[in-house]
Design a protein around this motif. Structure first.
Motif, PDB file in Angstrom:
ATOM      1  N   TRP A  31     -54.960  28.142  25.811  1.00  0.00           N
ATOM      2  CA  TRP A  31     -54.572  27.066  26.722  1.00  0.00           C
ATOM      3  C   TRP A  31     -53.765  25.988  25.993  1.00  0.00           C
ATOM      4  O   TRP A  31     -52.789  25.467  26.528  1.00  0.00           O
ATOM      5  CB  TRP A  31     -55.810  26.450  27.389  1.00  0.00           C
ATOM      6  CG  TRP A  31     -56.136  27.155  28.667  1.00  0.00           C
ATOM      7  CD1 TRP A  31     -57.163  28.004  28.884  1.00  0.00           C
ATOM      8  CD2 TRP A  31     -55.391  27.099  29.881  1.00  0.00           C
ATOM      9  NE1 TRP A  31     -57.135  28.491  30.161  1.00  0.00           N
ATOM     10  CE2 TRP A  31     -56.048  27.949  30.792  1.00  0.00           C
ATOM     11  CE3 TRP A  31     -54.239  26.451  30.270  1.00  0.00           C
ATOM     12  CZ2 TRP A  31     -55.580  28.148  32.091  1.00  0.00           C
ATOM     13  CZ3 TRP A  31     -53.769  26.632  31.567  1.00  0.00           C
ATOM     14  CH2 TRP A  31     -54.445  27.479  32.453  1.00  0.00           C
ATOM     15  N   PHE A  84     -51.899  26.490  23.433  1.00  0.00           N
ATOM     16  CA  PHE A  84     -50.588  27.080  23.190  1.00  0.00           C
ATOM     17  C   PHE A  84     -49.748  27.032  24.473  1.00  0.00           C
ATOM     18  O   PHE A  84     -48.544  26.715  24.446  1.00  0.00           O
ATOM     19  CB  PHE A  84     -50.796  28.524  22.709  1.00  0.00           C
ATOM     20  CG  PHE A  84     -49.534  29.215  22.270  1.00  0.00           C
ATOM     21  CD1 PHE A  84     -48.497  28.523  21.666  1.00  0.00           C
ATOM     22  CD2 PHE A  84     -49.391  30.583  22.452  1.00  0.00           C
ATOM     23  CE1 PHE A  84     -47.345  29.169  21.240  1.00  0.00           C
ATOM     24  CE2 PHE A  84     -48.246  31.238  22.047  1.00  0.00           C
ATOM     25  CZ  PHE A  84     -47.224  30.535  21.444  1.00  0.00           C
ATOM     26  N   ALA A  85     -50.406  27.314  25.612  1.00  0.00           N
ATOM     27  CA  ALA A  85     -49.692  27.305  26.904  1.00  0.00           C
ATOM     28  C   ALA A  85     -49.176  25.901  27.234  1.00  0.00           C
ATOM     29  O   ALA A  85     -48.036  25.725  27.668  1.00  0.00           O
ATOM     30  CB  ALA A  85     -50.637  27.795  28.000  1.00  0.00           C
ATOM     31  N   ASN A 130     -46.352  25.108  25.047  1.00  0.00           N
ATOM     32  CA  ASN A 130     -45.210  25.910  25.484  1.00  0.00           C
ATOM     33  C   ASN A 130     -44.501  25.219  26.652  1.00  0.00           C
ATOM     34  O   ASN A 130     -43.269  25.101  26.675  1.00  0.00           O
ATOM     35  CB  ASN A 130     -45.721  27.283  25.906  1.00  0.00           C
ATOM     36  CG  ASN A 130     -44.606  28.192  26.344  1.00  0.00           C
ATOM     37  OD1 ASN A 130     -43.783  28.590  25.535  1.00  0.00           O
ATOM     38  ND2 ASN A 130     -44.557  28.502  27.635  1.00  0.00           N
ATOM     39  N   PHE A 131     -45.312  24.717  27.568  1.00  0.00           N
ATOM     40  CA  PHE A 131     -44.777  23.975  28.721  1.00  0.00           C
ATOM     41  C   PHE A 131     -44.014  22.730  28.243  1.00  0.00           C
ATOM     42  O   PHE A 131     -42.903  22.446  28.682  1.00  0.00           O
ATOM     43  CB  PHE A 131     -45.946  23.580  29.630  1.00  0.00           C
ATOM     44  CG  PHE A 131     -45.537  22.834  30.862  1.00  0.00           C
ATOM     45  CD1 PHE A 131     -45.085  23.513  31.990  1.00  0.00           C
ATOM     46  CD2 PHE A 131     -45.587  21.455  30.909  1.00  0.00           C
ATOM     47  CE1 PHE A 131     -44.697  22.820  33.113  1.00  0.00           C
ATOM     48  CE2 PHE A 131     -45.196  20.758  32.024  1.00  0.00           C
ATOM     49  CZ  PHE A 131     -44.753  21.446  33.141  1.00  0.00           C
ATOM     50  N   TRP A 168     -40.520  23.732  26.552  1.00  0.00           N
ATOM     51  CA  TRP A 168     -39.413  24.102  27.447  1.00  0.00           C
ATOM     52  C   TRP A 168     -38.994  22.922  28.307  1.00  0.00           C
ATOM     53  O   TRP A 168     -37.821  22.799  28.649  1.00  0.00           O
ATOM     54  CB  TRP A 168     -39.812  25.301  28.322  1.00  0.00           C
ATOM     55  CG  TRP A 168     -39.926  26.552  27.499  1.00  0.00           C
ATOM     56  CD1 TRP A 168     -41.045  27.228  27.183  1.00  0.00           C
ATOM     57  CD2 TRP A 168     -38.853  27.242  26.839  1.00  0.00           C
ATOM     58  NE1 TRP A 168     -40.781  28.292  26.374  1.00  0.00           N
ATOM     59  CE2 TRP A 168     -39.426  28.336  26.147  1.00  0.00           C
ATOM     60  CE3 TRP A 168     -37.481  27.056  26.758  1.00  0.00           C
ATOM     61  CZ2 TRP A 168     -38.670  29.226  25.402  1.00  0.00           C
ATOM     62  CZ3 TRP A 168     -36.727  27.956  26.013  1.00  0.00           C
ATOM     63  CH2 TRP A 168     -37.314  29.017  25.344  1.00  0.00           C
ATOM     64  N   LEU A 225     -36.805  20.848  26.118  1.00  0.00           N
ATOM     65  CA  LEU A 225     -35.494  21.528  25.955  1.00  0.00           C
ATOM     66  C   LEU A 225     -34.651  21.371  27.222  1.00  0.00           C
ATOM     67  O   LEU A 225     -33.422  21.192  27.165  1.00  0.00           O
ATOM     68  CB  LEU A 225     -35.703  23.001  25.635  1.00  0.00           C
ATOM     69  CG  LEU A 225     -36.190  23.320  24.220  1.00  0.00           C
ATOM     70  CD1 LEU A 225     -36.498  24.804  24.087  1.00  0.00           C
ATOM     71  CD2 LEU A 225     -35.159  22.912  23.176  1.00  0.00           C
ATOM     72  N   LEU A 226     -35.330  21.412  28.364  1.00  0.00           N
ATOM     73  CA  LEU A 226     -34.637  21.257  29.655  1.00  0.00           C
ATOM     74  C   LEU A 226     -34.036  19.844  29.762  1.00  0.00           C
ATOM     75  O   LEU A 226     -32.882  19.678  30.175  1.00  0.00           O
ATOM     76  CB  LEU A 226     -35.659  21.487  30.773  1.00  0.00           C
ATOM     77  CG  LEU A 226     -35.123  21.799  32.159  1.00  0.00           C
ATOM     78  CD1 LEU A 226     -34.344  23.096  32.150  1.00  0.00           C
ATOM     79  CD2 LEU A 226     -36.286  21.910  33.146  1.00  0.00           C
ATOM     80  N   LEU A 264     -30.928  19.453  27.840  1.00  0.00           N
ATOM     81  CA  LEU A 264     -29.697  20.028  28.434  1.00  0.00           C
ATOM     82  C   LEU A 264     -28.894  18.948  29.143  1.00  0.00           C
ATOM     83  O   LEU A 264     -27.663  19.007  29.179  1.00  0.00           O
ATOM     84  CB  LEU A 264     -30.083  21.113  29.441  1.00  0.00           C
ATOM     85  CG  LEU A 264     -30.389  22.506  28.892  1.00  0.00           C
ATOM     86  CD1 LEU A 264     -30.720  23.433  30.044  1.00  0.00           C
ATOM     87  CD2 LEU A 264     -29.235  23.066  28.082  1.00  0.00           C
ATOM     88  N   PHE A 265     -29.589  17.987  29.733  1.00  0.00           N
ATOM     89  CA  PHE A 265     -28.908  16.963  30.524  1.00  0.00           C
ATOM     90  C   PHE A 265     -28.715  15.657  29.753  1.00  0.00           C
ATOM     91  O   PHE A 265     -27.755  14.935  29.988  1.00  0.00           O
ATOM     92  CB  PHE A 265     -29.714  16.680  31.807  1.00  0.00           C
ATOM     93  CG  PHE A 265     -29.766  17.863  32.721  1.00  0.00           C
ATOM     94  CD1 PHE A 265     -28.705  18.176  33.550  1.00  0.00           C
ATOM     95  CD2 PHE A 265     -30.878  18.694  32.727  1.00  0.00           C
ATOM     96  CE1 PHE A 265     -28.758  19.285  34.386  1.00  0.00           C
ATOM     97  CE2 PHE A 265     -30.935  19.794  33.550  1.00  0.00           C
ATOM     98  CZ  PHE A 265     -29.871  20.107  34.389  1.00  0.00           C
TER      99      PHE A 265
END
Lengths: 569, 251
Positions: free
Chosen positions: B126, B128-129, B132-133, B136, B139-140, B143-144
């Motif tokens: 959990w 790690f999850a 992980n969330f 990303w 990172l998202l 992008l902007f």
């Protein structure tokens, strides 16, 4: 610098002899120490000293400051000359300080006859050994006394004791030095005592002990020279060794008859005492039961007494404390055992007595000693949550009490878990859970989609611009191939091409504007210069009234636009 | 006597399980420890591989003075609920009662990833999850918004993601390569070979944790951290791994 003794300092007086046994010919040194005063009103007054001749040896005073604390005192030295043999209790000594009389302790001295002269002169240096008792029981101690008699100065003394199986030597205090007589001759004596503890029965031969030392040789020179000074004694000493006489110790077995079942091997002379504090409490409070076993003998064999728990009383045992003392008479000591007792109900509780067995070396038989019977009166009262510890006598909180480490009174495992969740489903890890995987894959997919969307969006914008550019160039080239192309037409075609190609809305296009646009869009300077030249030519033709005449620049203009399309993508 | 009751997996209904758990707890409280052992064992065999059940089973064995089985079940519980304070206390207490001084040396990985011993695989997964969330999502955002702070947030997220991933991987590896086993009998002879006539190399006592290597003809090869090795009768030692068949006593 004058430093006065603090007013009201505690004054104490003590008395000590340089030995506990002496011959009638000996002169025994006695020191009376007064601590906490720098002078006394009177000289020490002795009690029970009728059987001795007493002479004063001198007075010395002590004064020291340690960590700001002033310690002072006076030592009076006296010499006792016994008049008869026997065991004497000497003292106490009384001294008056600042108008108040203080009393010292007493001490015992045994005076024996001077040993019969053996006739043989043992010389200026010899070692003797003696046993306080040659017949002892297993585990009973016998005192082994070594005396080094010397008439010359000795130093660097070392001792080799015999190594005997089943016999333990235990030194009793520090070696003592005094002046004595042997065979009518005067000697300085160094005495050291050991407690011998046999662990097995039988005749035990004690090999001679050996003492090694450096003996000063004052007679080497005819007169005392500079290097005869004791400071340089290393250069004048001679190493010598002396041995004591061998001895024999008869170790008797402990009698089997009458041996109690709870006998722990304790041999000697012991007493047992108990006390209960407080005797009266309220229900829920605790009392401390203290049992003290003390005496002389192999005290390390005093057993931890077991306590039968009475009904309605919770018992919490404290760690027993063993204290071992070594004095000239041998090993002695005490063991203190404590229990915190917490009666649960009101009433009167009888505390059963605790017993202890040992072999009495005075009566030569086993003895059982027991504590007196005690009672606790428990009154009705508010039940308090107590900290059951023998040191907290009644569980009441004492203001400002120093905190103590929490003492473990018992050991056990913790209880079972009764509130087990998800019993129906089990609780094995389920890596395939939807929420879990959505946490893992969801963000990645969202990121991937957004990333691709952005990439694709950029690509489509670029494609549209390329198409528009191609279309504009194609249209320009098609128009340039028409017959009867004039300078005005070509100027207009250039304007339309630039507007369409670069998304502009210019009403007219000058040669400089066209060159700047191409430079800013990334075309070569040469191409920009060419368009500048062509458009300048066309502008000249238009402004000089030759605008409607046929123009032959169509092919060059087409080539130039193709060049622009190659350079700007 | 130790016996294997075999894979009698019984599908108990939820209500039946709860009833059985309740009656086992009652039996434990009233000192009927064998009854409690039977009840907890039945629940485990019916598929409820719950750390708390192993813990309770360990307690019941402890109360019955079966130190080996108590430690075995505490260790099994620790695979599932490693951070449970009661469990760690009882296990430590039970291990204190063992006779053999066998200590496992700490390796560099265990010292670096010191939190692994207190976290179970589910919590690590959990963790790690969630990281992980977080990764990303940052990172998202990057992008902007290509600001400096988004760069550092991304960097930190990547580092945490790597640590969490490595922790999960190590725990997974640890659980899948755990070859520890517990001596169940009061005293056993460790022999030089799988034969009763072989030389006795040393003796071990109930509750000692050893490493299980393999079995042959009713004998198990075990080793100690100090490289001592030898053969012991298979029934006298039991691997800790939960997917092994649980062991119960007949009386």
């Amino acid at each position: 610098m004058l430093i006065s003794c603090p007013a009201g300092a505690d004054v104490s007086i003590s008395m000590r002899l340089d030995r506990e046994e002496a011959t009638i010919a000996d002169s025994i040194s006695m020191v009376v120490s007064i601590a906490g005063a720098r002078e006394s009103d009177t000289l020490p007054v002795f009690k029970n000293i009728e059987d001795f001749d007493i002479t004063q040896g001198g007075t010395s005073s002590r004064f020291e400051v340690i960590n700001g604390k002033v310690n002072s005192g006076i030592d009076y030295t006296f010499f006792l000359q016994p008049q008869k043999t026997g065991t004497f209790e000497i003292g106490p000594v009384e001294v008056t300080v600042d108008g108040k009389t203080y009393r010292s302790n007493t001490t015992t001295l045994k005076v024996v006859k001077q040993p019969e002269s053996s006739g043989a002169d043992r010389g200026p240096l010899f070692l003797t050994a003696g046993l306080s008792s040659t017949k002892v029981y297993v585990e009973e101690q016998s005192i082994y006394t070594l005396k080094l008699y010397h008439q010359t100065r000795v130093s660097n003394i070392s001792l080799d004791l015999p190594e005997i199986e089943h016999l333990t030597f235990r030194q009793l205090g520090k070696p003592v030095e005094y002046h004595g007589f042997y065979n009518g001759r005067s000697y300085d004596v160094v005495e050291v005592r050991y407690a011998l503890l046999p662990s097995e029965e039988g005749i035990c031969g004690i090999e001679p002990s050996r003492m090694k030392m450096t003996v000063a040789q004052p007679g080497r020179r005819s007169h005392r020279g500079f290097f005869d000074d004791p400071f340089f004694s290393f250069s004048t000493g001679r190493t010598m060794a002396v041995a004591s006489e061998p001895l024999e110790l008869n170790v008797l077995p402990l009698p089997g008859k009458g041996k109690p079942s709870d006998f722990s091997g304790l041999v000697g002379s012991f007493k047992i005492n108990s006390k209960l504090e407080p005797n009266t409490i309220k229900a829920g409070e605790s009392v401390t039961l203290t049992v003290l076993v003390n005496g002389r003998g192999n005290v390390n064999r005093i057993p931890d007494l077991k306590w039968p728990e009475p009904d309605h009383i919770k018992v919490y045992a404290d760690e027993p404390v063993l204290k071992v003392k070594e004095d000239a008479k041998g090993l002695s000591g005490s063991k203190t055992m404590k229990w915190a007792l917490v009666p649960e109900k009101e009433g009167r509780y009888k505390i059963p007595s605790l017993s202890l067995s040992f072999f009495d070396t005075e009566t030569h038989q086993y003895r059982e000693i027991e504590t007196s019977r005690l009672c606790i009166s428990v009154l009705p009262g508010e039940v308090k949550q107590v900290q059951a510890s023998p040191d907290h006598s009644n569980g009441q909180k004492i203001e400002g009490h120093a905190k103590k480490a929490v003492k473990e009174l018992g050991h056990d495992i913790l209880p079972i878990h009764t509130s087990i969740k998800d019993l129906g489903k089990g609780s094995i890890i389920r890596p395939g859970g939807l929420i879990l995987w959505s946490f893992f894959l969801g963000p990645f997919f969202i990121y991937a989609v957004v990333f691709l969307g952005l990439k694709l969006g950029k690509k489509s914008d670029r494609s549209l611009a390329t198409l528009t550019a191609k279309k504009a160039a194609k249209e320009f080239i098609r128009k340039c191939r028409r017959d009867g192309l004039s300078s005005s037409d070509l100027t207009l075609y250039f304007r339309d091409y630039f507007n369409e190609r670069f998304g502009l809305s210019l009403g007219s296009l000058t040669s400089e504007e066209a060159a700047e646009i191409l430079k800013s869009e990334g075309a070569d300077l040469d191409t920009a210069r060419k368009i500048l030249a062509i458009l300048k030519g066309l502008e000249n033709a238009v402004y000089t009234g030759k605008g409607q005449k046929a123009c032959d620049l169509g092919e060059d203009a087409s080539q130039l636009v193709r060049q622009i399309e190659k350079e700007i993508r | 006597m130790v016996c294997f009751l075999g894979p009698d997996i019984m599908a108990l209904q939820t209500s039946e399980s709860e009833e059985l758990l309740f009656s086992s707890n009652q039996a434990y409280r009233q000192g009927r420890f064998q009854e409690a052992i039977d009840g907890y064992g039945r629940l485990i065999r019916s598929g409820h591989k719950d750390g708390n059940l192993y813990y309770n089973l360990g307690n019941a064995y402890f109360r019955k003075d079966q130190l080996g089985l108590a430690i075995l079940n505490y260790e099994r519980a620790r695979l599932l609920i490693p951070g449970d304070a009661d469990l760690n206390f009882n296990l430590s207490y039970a291990l204190d009662k063992t006779q053999d001084a066998v200590s496992e040396s700490q390796d560099l990985v265990n010292m670096t990833f010191f939190w692994l011993k207190d976290l179970d695989l589910g919590k690590l997964l959990w963790g790690f999850a969630v990281l992980n969330f977080l990764l990303w999502t940052t990172l998202l955002i990057r992008l902007f918004f290509k600001f400096e702070w988004t760069y550092y947030v991304c960097l930190i997220s990547i580092i945490l993601w790597i640590i969490a991933g490595a922790s999960f991987g190590l725990k997974w590896y640890e659980l899948n390569t755990d070859n520890r086993a517990v001596i169940l009998e009061q005293e056993v002879n460790i022999l030089a070979g799988p034969d009763i006539r072989d030389t006795v190399l040393f003796k071990l006592h109930a509750g000692t944790i050893v490493h299980y290597e393999r079995s042959e003809d009713g004998w198990s090869l075990i080793s100690l951290p100090d490289k001592k090795r030898g053969w012991v009768k298979a029934g006298a030692v039991e691997p800790v791994m939960i997917d092994c068949k649980p062991v119960f006593t007949a009386g």
